[in-house]
Design an enzyme around this catalytic site. Structure first.
Site, PDB file in Angstrom:
ATOM      1  N   CYS A 216      36.614  25.329  27.206  1.00 58.83           N
ATOM      2  CA  CYS A 216      37.789  26.151  27.564  1.00 58.83           C
ATOM      3  C   CYS A 216      37.819  26.214  29.080  1.00 58.83           C
ATOM      4  O   CYS A 216      37.465  27.219  29.685  1.00 58.83           O
ATOM      5  CB  CYS A 216      37.691  27.535  26.933  1.00 58.83           C
ATOM      6  SG  CYS A 216      37.452  27.505  25.136  1.00 58.83           S
TER       7      CYS A 216
ATOM      8  N   ALA B 182      40.017  25.924  31.790  1.00 59.81           N
ATOM      9  CA  ALA B 182      40.906  26.518  32.802  1.00 59.81           C
ATOM     10  C   ALA B 182      40.338  27.842  33.304  1.00 59.81           C
ATOM     11  O   ALA B 182      39.721  28.577  32.529  1.00 59.81           O
ATOM     12  CB  ALA B 182      42.301  26.724  32.213  1.00 59.81           C
ATOM     13  N   PRO B 183      40.505  28.144  34.594  1.00 63.34           N
ATOM     14  CA  PRO B 183      41.259  27.383  35.607  1.00 63.34           C
ATOM     15  C   PRO B 183      40.489  26.250  36.264  1.00 63.34           C
ATOM     16  O   PRO B 183      41.044  25.542  37.100  1.00 63.34           O
ATOM     17  CB  PRO B 183      41.602  28.469  36.624  1.00 63.34           C
ATOM     18  CG  PRO B 183      40.475  29.430  36.543  1.00 63.34           C
ATOM     19  CD  PRO B 183      40.069  29.458  35.109  1.00 63.34           C
ATOM     20  N   GLY B 184      39.200  26.077  35.922  1.00 67.26           N
ATOM     21  CA  GLY B 184      38.495  24.886  36.377  1.00 67.26           C
ATOM     22  C   GLY B 184      37.375  25.108  37.375  1.00 67.26           C
ATOM     23  O   GLY B 184      36.719  24.150  37.788  1.00 67.26           O
ATOM     24  N   GLY B 185      37.120  26.345  37.762  1.00 71.69           N
ATOM     25  CA  GLY B 185      36.050  26.598  38.726  1.00 71.69           C
ATOM     26  C   GLY B 185      34.690  26.144  38.230  1.00 71.69           C
ATOM     27  O   GLY B 185      33.916  25.504  38.958  1.00 71.69           O
TER      28      GLY B 185
ATOM     29  N   ASP C 250      41.431  22.129  27.466  1.00 71.97           N
ATOM     30  CA  ASP C 250      42.205  23.368  27.419  1.00 71.97           C
ATOM     31  C   ASP C 250      43.501  23.078  26.672  1.00 71.97           C
ATOM     32  O   ASP C 250      44.048  21.973  26.770  1.00 71.97           O
ATOM     33  CB  ASP C 250      42.513  23.893  28.818  1.00 71.97           C
ATOM     34  CG  ASP C 250      42.937  25.361  28.783  1.00 71.97           C
ATOM     35  OD1 ASP C 250      42.058  26.233  28.970  1.00 71.97           O
ATOM     36  OD2 ASP C 250      44.124  25.641  28.557  1.00 71.97           O
TER      37      ASP C 250
ATOM     38  N   ASP D   4      43.081  21.470  21.711  1.00 68.13           N
ATOM     39  CA  ASP D   4      42.507  22.675  21.122  1.00 68.13           C
ATOM     40  C   ASP D   4      41.046  22.393  20.778  1.00 68.13           C
ATOM     41  O   ASP D   4      40.751  21.585  19.893  1.00 68.13           O
ATOM     42  CB  ASP D   4      43.286  23.055  19.861  1.00 68.13           C
ATOM     43  CG  ASP D   4      42.821  24.365  19.247  1.00 68.13           C
ATOM     44  OD1 ASP D   4      41.722  24.839  19.596  1.00 68.13           O
ATOM     45  OD2 ASP D   4      43.564  24.914  18.408  1.00 68.13           O
TER      46      ASP D   4
ATOM     47  N   ASP E 180      33.010  28.902  27.662  1.00 64.88           N
ATOM     48  CA  ASP E 180      33.493  30.106  28.327  1.00 64.88           C
ATOM     49  C   ASP E 180      34.696  30.562  27.514  1.00 64.88           C
ATOM     50  O   ASP E 180      35.834  30.188  27.786  1.00 64.88           O
ATOM     51  CB  ASP E 180      33.869  29.788  29.779  1.00 64.88           C
ATOM     52  CG  ASP E 180      34.196  31.032  30.574  1.00 64.88           C
ATOM     53  OD1 ASP E 180      33.477  32.023  30.438  1.00 64.88           O
ATOM     54  OD2 ASP E 180      35.191  31.010  31.324  1.00 64.88           O
TER      55      ASP E 180
ATOM     56  N   CYS F  57      34.206  37.155  29.936  1.00 63.25           N
ATOM     57  CA  CYS F  57      34.390  38.110  31.045  1.00 63.25           C
ATOM     58  C   CYS F  57      34.863  39.453  30.485  1.00 63.25           C
ATOM     59  O   CYS F  57      35.785  40.061  31.001  1.00 63.25           O
ATOM     60  CB  CYS F  57      35.375  37.568  32.084  1.00 63.25           C
ATOM     61  SG  CYS F  57      37.028  37.210  31.443  1.00 63.25           S
TER      62      CYS F  57
END
Length: 446
Positions: free
Chosen positions: A230, A232-235, A254, A281, A317, A367
């Site tokens: 998963c 995004a956003p890619g950090g 993603d 997916d 994540d 998170c």
């Protein structure tokens, strides 16, 4: 800002649940929880792209980027990858309200609190008489009721995030749809540095500290085959590619095409050729046929789904309720919605186990500050059949031993009794671990 007595969470049941979760690691009142969630962490964390730049080169570029703000912040080197910035002044400012107002959307307002300027697409309304060159007060629209182009003084619920210099006219924003900076912020409610990654040529990324630590626990090595389920956003994807020194394969998945394009842009900006993004997916990313497959597929040329056991490392994540994000103005999530996340997380977890090769490492992270999505997933996993091939691995207790930040994950003392770590608590003060709420769990496949 909002009144200190007003709850972040509109649902009392959710508010009580988050407070109870925090209290497991130290007593905290609802009022303390709300104040903590409403403000950003006092340390801004930057990760150096060590594939493209050294730490000293990045610090030099950062100081030049900050320009006049440079002397306002203490810049500290935590390790070769992590730099922190902290204001030399008071963290919270008393900002005077001005005559002219700019209304922005919630996401824009939250970004301003963490140091961003206002970009023109985030502007919803300019008060009558405002013009290019005016000093303006910037407000976030809390209830999302301000229509774009609203021409009167907005009287809905709004929260002041700071003042700045208006750089665009009403016509430019609402008729010409200009992009770029709309308000240069020069007096924010919180003293966070204004860092625009796009102007720093891929040398660094702004990341929350626990997100960096999740990849340190994953411990990807050069030549590995890694799946970011998963992404995004890619950090974390970029961090994985950095740790692998642009070798091996990093497959980033993603569901959103737009988010995959963002990952591709970051990949190109930071100079990586080992990242392979796909809009897919992840719950469907393992081939569901029973055909036996031997060897490794060419991940540079093969889109998902994949045969089982193709990856040395898997980062999950997971999509979550994000209750640990900071800052937050208000949060309208209901208890019923909160209860819906574990089902998706369990499905993804099963898929992650299938993807992992023997000896491989799985990191599960969120998170959020919700037992069912964090320790509850660990408890659920312990009762599943796949645990016959999956071993919990102790996680370094970063928050109690900051010296671990200078040790690679593979060399850490693992004589610990938990395979998970929890980050973020009001009692952690304003130091290195004044972070967002975050959870990391670690496993190895036998």
């Amino acid at each position: 800002m909002l009144p200190d007595g007003e709850d972040v969470f509109s649902c009392d049941e959710v508010s009580a649940s988050v407070c109870k979760y925090l209290c497991r690691r130290g007593n905290v009142t609802v009022s303390q929880m709300n104040s903590w969630l409403r403000k950003p962490p006092e340390l801004t964390c930057v990760r150096v792209n060590t594939f493209k730049s050294t730490q000293q080169q990045t610090i030099s570029a950062l100081k030049q980027h900050l320009a006049q703000e440079n002397d306002a912040f203490d810049i500290c080197q935590v390790n070769e990858e992590i730099i922190t910035l902290k204001t030399k002044k008071k963290f919270r400012n008393e900002v005077v309200l001005l005559e002219h107002e700019v209304i922005v959307d919630v996401m824009c307002g939250l970004a301003v609190l963490r140091g961003a300027n206002v970009f023109a697409p985030g502007i919803l309304s300019l008060s009558p008489g405002s013009s290019d060159g005016d000093q303006v007060s910037v407000y976030a629209d809390l209830d999302k009721k301000c229509l774009r182009g609203h021409a009167k003084v907005y009287t809905g619920r709004k929260v002041h995030v700071g003042n700045g210099l208006l750089k665009v006219s009403r016509e430019q924003v609402f008729k010409e749809n200009v992009r770029g900076i709309g308000v240069v912020m020069d007096d924010r409610v919180y003293n966070c540095p204004s860092i625009d990654e796009r102007q720093l040529n891929g040398q660094l990324m702004l990341q929350n500290l626990p997100s960096i630590l999740a990849v340190l626990e994953l411990d990807p090595l050069p030549g590995h085959r890694v799946l970011d389920m998963c992404a995004a956003p890619g950090g974390k994807t970029m961090h994985i590619a950095t740790k692998m020194k642009n070798s091996g394969y990093v497959v980033a998945l993603d569901k959103s095409v737009g988010k995959i394009k963002q990952i591709q842009q970051n990949r190109d900006l930071q100079g990586f050729s080992n990242i392979f993004p796909h809009a897919f997916d992840s719950r469907k990313s393992v081939k569901d046929d029973n055909t036996e497959f031997h060897g490794n597929v060419d991940l540079s040329a093969t889109p998902p789904p994949y045969p089982k056991g193709q990856f040395d490392r898997v980062l999950l994540d997971a999509p979550c309720s994000a209750l640990g994000q900071r800052p937050q103005f208000t949060n309208s999530i209901r208890a019923k919605e909160l209860a819906s996340f574990p089902r998706v997380q369990r499905s993804l977890f099963r898929t992650a186990v299938d993807h992992l090769a023997p000896g491989g490492i799985l990191i599960y992270s969120t998170c959020t500050l919700n037992h069912l999505e964090n320790e509850g997933i660990v408890d659920w996993a312990a009762e599943q059949d796949f645990m016959s091939v999956l071993q919990p691995v102790p996680v370094s207790q970063w928050t109690t031993d900051t010296s671990l930040l200078n040790i690679s994950s593979s060399s850490c003392d693992n004589n610990l009794d938990k395979n998970y770590a929890v980050f973020g608590h009001p009692s952690y003060g304003d130091g290195l671990f004044d972070t967002i709420g975050f959870f990391i769990a670690k496993y190895r496949k036998l």
